[in-house]
Design a protein around this motif. Structure first.
Motif, PDB file in Angstrom:
ATOM      1  N   PRO A 268       1.016  -1.326   0.032  1.00 35.08           N
ATOM      2  CA  PRO A 268      -0.092   0.120   0.155  1.00 35.08           C
ATOM      3  C   PRO A 268       0.993   1.199  -0.204  1.00 35.08           C
ATOM      4  O   PRO A 268       2.257   1.229   0.336  1.00 35.08           O
ATOM      5  CB  PRO A 268      -0.928  -0.052   1.272  1.00 35.08           C
ATOM      6  N   VAL A 269       0.119   2.490  -0.378  1.00 33.11           N
ATOM      7  CA  VAL A 269       0.976   3.585   0.020  1.00 33.11           C
ATOM      8  C   VAL A 269       0.884   4.139   1.421  1.00 33.11           C
ATOM      9  O   VAL A 269       0.017   3.996   1.908  1.00 33.11           O
ATOM     10  CB  VAL A 269       0.228   4.702  -1.069  1.00 33.11           C
ATOM     11  N   ILE A 270       2.117   4.433   1.900  1.00 33.00           N
ATOM     12  CA  ILE A 270       2.128   4.426   3.268  1.00 33.00           C
ATOM     13  C   ILE A 270       2.200   6.153   3.581  1.00 33.00           C
ATOM     14  O   ILE A 270       3.004   6.752   3.314  1.00 33.00           O
ATOM     15  CB  ILE A 270       3.595   4.190   3.772  1.00 33.00           C
ATOM     16  N   ASP A 271       0.785   6.508   3.988  1.00 30.99           N
ATOM     17  CA  ASP A 271       0.664   7.700   4.355  1.00 30.99           C
ATOM     18  C   ASP A 271       1.432   8.189   5.761  1.00 30.99           C
ATOM     19  O   ASP A 271       1.833   7.189   6.492  1.00 30.99           O
ATOM     20  CB  ASP A 271      -0.900   8.141   4.663  1.00 30.99           C
ATOM     21  N   LEU A 272       1.496   9.284   6.216  1.00 27.89           N
ATOM     22  CA  LEU A 272       2.394   9.751   7.369  1.00 27.89           C
ATOM     23  C   LEU A 272       1.549  10.188   8.580  1.00 27.89           C
ATOM     24  O   LEU A 272       0.564  10.958   8.382  1.00 27.89           O
ATOM     25  CB  LEU A 272       3.126  11.018   6.857  1.00 27.89           C
ATOM     26  N   ILE A 273       1.736   9.635   9.578  1.00 26.93           N
ATOM     27  CA  ILE A 273       1.097  10.098  11.076  1.00 26.93           C
ATOM     28  C   ILE A 273       2.208  10.781  11.639  1.00 26.93           C
ATOM     29  O   ILE A 273       3.342  10.003  11.965  1.00 26.93           O
ATOM     30  CB  ILE A 273       0.516   8.832  11.784  1.00 26.93           C
ATOM     31  N   ASN A 274       1.982  12.089  12.040  1.00 29.55           N
ATOM     32  CA  ASN A 274       3.125  12.870  12.790  1.00 29.55           C
ATOM     33  C   ASN A 274       3.402  12.202  14.170  1.00 29.55           C
ATOM     34  O   ASN A 274       2.279  11.912  14.773  1.00 29.55           O
ATOM     35  CB  ASN A 274       2.705  14.318  12.669  1.00 29.55           C
ATOM     36  N   ALA A 275       4.569  11.925  14.560  1.00 28.25           N
ATOM     37  CA  ALA A 275       4.756  11.493  15.829  1.00 28.25           C
ATOM     38  C   ALA A 275       4.454  12.118  16.958  1.00 28.25           C
ATOM     39  O   ALA A 275       4.334  11.791  18.204  1.00 28.25           O
ATOM     40  CB  ALA A 275       6.238  10.842  15.925  1.00 28.25           C
ATOM     41  N   PRO A 368      -1.507   2.290  -5.553  1.00 32.07           N
ATOM     42  CA  PRO A 368      -1.947   3.564  -4.861  1.00 32.07           C
ATOM     43  C   PRO A 368      -3.463   3.803  -4.168  1.00 32.07           C
ATOM     44  O   PRO A 368      -3.626   4.583  -3.596  1.00 32.07           O
ATOM     45  CB  PRO A 368      -1.577   4.405  -6.040  1.00 32.07           C
ATOM     46  N   CYS A 369      -4.157   2.772  -4.610  1.00 36.64           N
ATOM     47  CA  CYS A 369      -5.694   2.974  -4.095  1.00 36.64           C
ATOM     48  C   CYS A 369      -5.589   2.346  -2.721  1.00 36.64           C
ATOM     49  O   CYS A 369      -6.918   2.123  -2.185  1.00 36.64           O
ATOM     50  CB  CYS A 369      -6.572   2.315  -5.110  1.00 36.64           C
ATOM     51  N   SER A 370      -4.729   1.643  -2.144  1.00 37.59           N
ATOM     52  CA  SER A 370      -4.600   1.218  -0.884  1.00 37.59           C
ATOM     53  C   SER A 370      -3.707   2.099  -0.015  1.00 37.59           C
ATOM     54  O   SER A 370      -2.610   2.371  -0.351  1.00 37.59           O
ATOM     55  CB  SER A 370      -3.946  -0.380  -0.868  1.00 37.59           C
ATOM     56  N   ARG A 371      -4.323   2.468   1.005  1.00 38.15           N
ATOM     57  CA  ARG A 371      -3.730   3.855   1.921  1.00 38.15           C
ATOM     58  C   ARG A 371      -3.523   3.149   3.472  1.00 38.15           C
ATOM     59  O   ARG A 371      -4.634   2.836   3.843  1.00 38.15           O
ATOM     60  CB  ARG A 371      -4.262   5.067   1.700  1.00 38.15           C
ATOM     61  N   VAL A 372      -2.579   3.269   3.915  1.00 32.39           N
ATOM     62  CA  VAL A 372      -2.354   2.970   5.312  1.00 32.39           C
ATOM     63  C   VAL A 372      -1.280   3.919   6.163  1.00 32.39           C
ATOM     64  O   VAL A 372      -0.383   4.201   5.346  1.00 32.39           O
ATOM     65  CB  VAL A 372      -1.597   1.414   5.426  1.00 32.39           C
ATOM     66  N   GLY A 373      -1.953   4.715   7.094  1.00 34.70           N
ATOM     67  CA  GLY A 373      -1.059   5.602   7.654  1.00 34.70           C
ATOM     68  C   GLY A 373      -0.207   4.724   8.705  1.00 34.70           C
ATOM     69  O   GLY A 373      -0.475   3.756   9.418  1.00 34.70           O
TER      70      GLY A 373
END
Length: 624
Positions: A268-275, A368-373
């Motif tokens: 999946p495309v790895i979205d960003l979660i701010n630490a 790209p249509c799969s997104r995981v933060g």
């Protein structure tokens, strides 16, 4: 008779003494246990006015990235009634010493803000970061996609973050596609994970097919994944990290690709979660590569990949993958050799499986249509039990098995001694021979021709990215204003020696008499919630108390601020959870960070005094 009485009396005294000692020990133990429960994030207090711990009592977040409503017991920052549009995120507000402890211990043990994670709760809505061409219709069972076993390995993970990772999978995955979730605990030793974890997971998540495996000793991420995969029964294995949040319809595109190409690893495309703030932001479309130190890196897609809108559906070929999140056919994973079980803890396994899959007839593709933060931390919060450099050992193993003569470039790059012990690789060499794999020269020519081999002439690329320093990029400024201490004519200012005509980086803030359009009192706010002095240096929370101006790093967190955009407003730092406060209402008083619960008193409330833009050609941002 007298002897009998003496014996009975002695026994009674001894029994009473022993009972007393045991009661005292039990009292001490209960006192220590009572102290440890709130520290771990659980509510245990008889004080009705005590701040409840979010993990058990905070309402679930169901929209946006902050609770929809916060009552007075949940926050000391009050927003005037009827001004909901002026609310700002309060999830990281440090209200007392206990909040500060949870925040600090979270950074120490997990390298992210555990206070914010607790306050988010088990579940929240996320922005849909997929391209508009991605399918949004509900998946039907008639499509007959394979079932997935989710494998999530963890070591000393933050409990609420772990629970939310699982909860997002349950909430955003069709039930008929989810075979099971397998948790592999790599011998965690944090108290909140050692006791009652499985019972808590079942009670709070209410999912019967949640399976828990605990290693008897530290095995590391690599071996733990293999342990989990061997316990799985789903058609497809989906490996996930334990600090993630899956997005809408994340699983279906991965399963479609694996069903169509059973020798392909779907990523999946790895979205960003701010630490620091847990803000969820989309990731650009990139692919995986590596350098000759065998370190993974992100890079732009090749020229011509995205020509028309439908191209954004992908999938895209990727020479390597980050390794934390991917789906693979279970039987193919076994056929290809799982992971190298002689690799230790963490590091290099993603490069190894990337080389192996490509060289042995498979493929790695990004969907790209799969997104995981994913929470991107600034450091790894744990090491090998013996302190060994597992990245080096693991990289040497993969280099000697898969890279042929090209391993010499790695050895030269890392200056590794030729007699360094990386263990027996005979089984992995036999695997390569049994699978009839291509050599590494084939990989470089057919999979990753863009990689420059040391000594070769640099390869031309029309789309090579041009690095732009922060100060030369265009930025979207929303407002300019002065920060005036409420009830005074004193403004937050920088008074410091200049270096080459500019204020010195690291300079602190003080109160000075407000002067219209004074450069050292004029602040600009960007769409990313940065507050920038004179369009040059960012306001930064440098430590628990220290606030300075510094070079803008664009990673938000300690340079990300919130306020209510009016008078009597707190100015709140998203990473630290504390607010700007002047030491006194007089010229020269220092400005630092303090608990926001004190913001309503003297020195903690600020007027946002907007500055009207001049009708003249805007001057360009100056360079450092």
């Amino acid at each position: 008779m007298q002897i009998k009485r003496l014996l009975c009396k002695s026994c009674s005294l001894s029994s009473l003494l022993i009972a007393g000692v045991w009661m005292l020990a039990l009292f001490v133990y209960m006192h220590m246990l009572r102290s440890s429960i709130p520290a771990a994030g659980w509510r245990f207090s008889s004080d009705v006015n005590a701040t409840p711990r979010a993990e058990l009592s905070w309402p679930q977040v169901t929209s946006g990235c902050s609770p929809a409503s916060l009552n007075s017991t949940q926050s000391s920052l009050q927003v005037p009634a009827g001004k909901a549009e002026q609310e700002f995120d309060l999830l990281g507000v440090v209200r007392n010493k206990q909040d500060k402890y949870i925040r600090d211990i979270g950074y120490k043990h997990h390298a992210f803000n555990a206070l914010v994670s607790n306050n988010i709760g088990l579940f929240r809505d996320l922005p849909d970061t997929r391209h508009k061409v991605c399918e949004r219709e509900e998946t039907k069972e008639t499509e007959q996609l394979p079932q997935a076993s989710i494998i999530m390995c963890f070591y000393n993970e933050h409990k609420m973050t772990l629970m939310r990772s699982i909860k997002t999978v349950l909430e955003r995955t069709p039930e008929y596609l989810l075979k099971e979730i397998i948790l592999v605990d790599d011998n965690s030793d944090l108290p909140e994970l050692e006791f009652h974890l499985l019972a808590d997971l079942h009670a709070r998540l209410k999912y019967d097919n949640l399976r828990y495996v605990r290693n008897e000793q530290r095995e590391g991420l690599i071996r733990s994944r293999v342990i989990g995969s061997r316990d799985a029964s789903g058609d497809v294995l989906v490996f996930l990290d334990s600090h993630i949040e899956v997005n809408r319809q994340w699983l279906e595109p991965l399963l479609r690709l694996v069903k169509a190409e059973n020798a392909t690893l779907a990523v999946p495309v790895i979205d960003l979660i701010n630490a620091d703030t847990f803000e969820y932001t989309p990731s650009p479309l990139v692919r995986g590569g590596f350098n000759w130190g065998l370190h993974f890196r992100w890079e732009h897609l090749p020229d011509g990949t995205l020509k028309v809108p439908d191209d954004f559906k992908g999938p895209f070929r990727s020479p390597t993958m980050a390794g934390g999140l991917f789906a693979v056919n279970r039987l193919y994973f076994q056929h290809i050799g799982e992971y190298d079980m002689a690799m230790d803890i963490w590091g290099g396994e993603n490069i190894e499986i990337s080389f192996r899959v490509w060289q042995c007839g498979g493929a790695i593709k990004i969907v790209p249509c799969s997104r995981v933060g994913h929470i991107f931390r600034k450091r790894r919060p744990y090491t090998a039990p013996d302190g060994a450099n597992t990245m080096l050992k693991n990289s040497l193993r993969l280099a000697h098995v898969w890279m042929d003569k090209y391993k010499d470039y790695y050895l030269k790059h890392e200056k590794v001694s030729k007699d360094y012990d990386f263990g027996d690789i005979s089984e992995r060499l036999q695997l390569r021979e049994r699978l009839h794999c291509h050599d590494f020269d084939w990989y470089l020519k057919n999979v990753y021709p863009e990689l420059r081999v040391p000594g070769e002439e640099a390869k031309k690329s029309e789309s090579a990215p041009v690095f732009q320093p922060w100060h030369s990029r265009k930025r979207n400024y929303l407002d300019s204003f002065q920060l005036r201490l409420s009830g005074t004519q004193l403004c937050a200012s920088v008074v410091a020696p200049k270096v080459k005509g500019f204020w010195r980086k690291g300079s602190p803030l003080t109160l000075q008499l407000c002067r219209p359009r004074a450069p050292n009192q004029t602040w600009y706010e960007t769409e990313k919630s940065e507050i920038i002095l004179d369009k040059l240096l960012c306001l930064e929370a440098a430590s628990d108390a220290l606030v300075v101006i510094n070079k803008c790093h664009e990673m938000l967190g300690d340079q990300q601020w919130r306020h209510t955009r009016n008078s009597d407003s707190p100015v709140y730092n998203m990473a630290k959870g504390t607010c700007l406060r002047a030491s006194s209402a007089e010229v020269g008083a220092g400005i630092s960070l303090d608990l926001c619960s004190k913001a309503g008193g003297i020195g903690g409330a600020w007027d946002i005094v907007l500055i009207e833009a001049k009708k003249e050609k805007a001057k360009p941002d100056r360079q450092l």
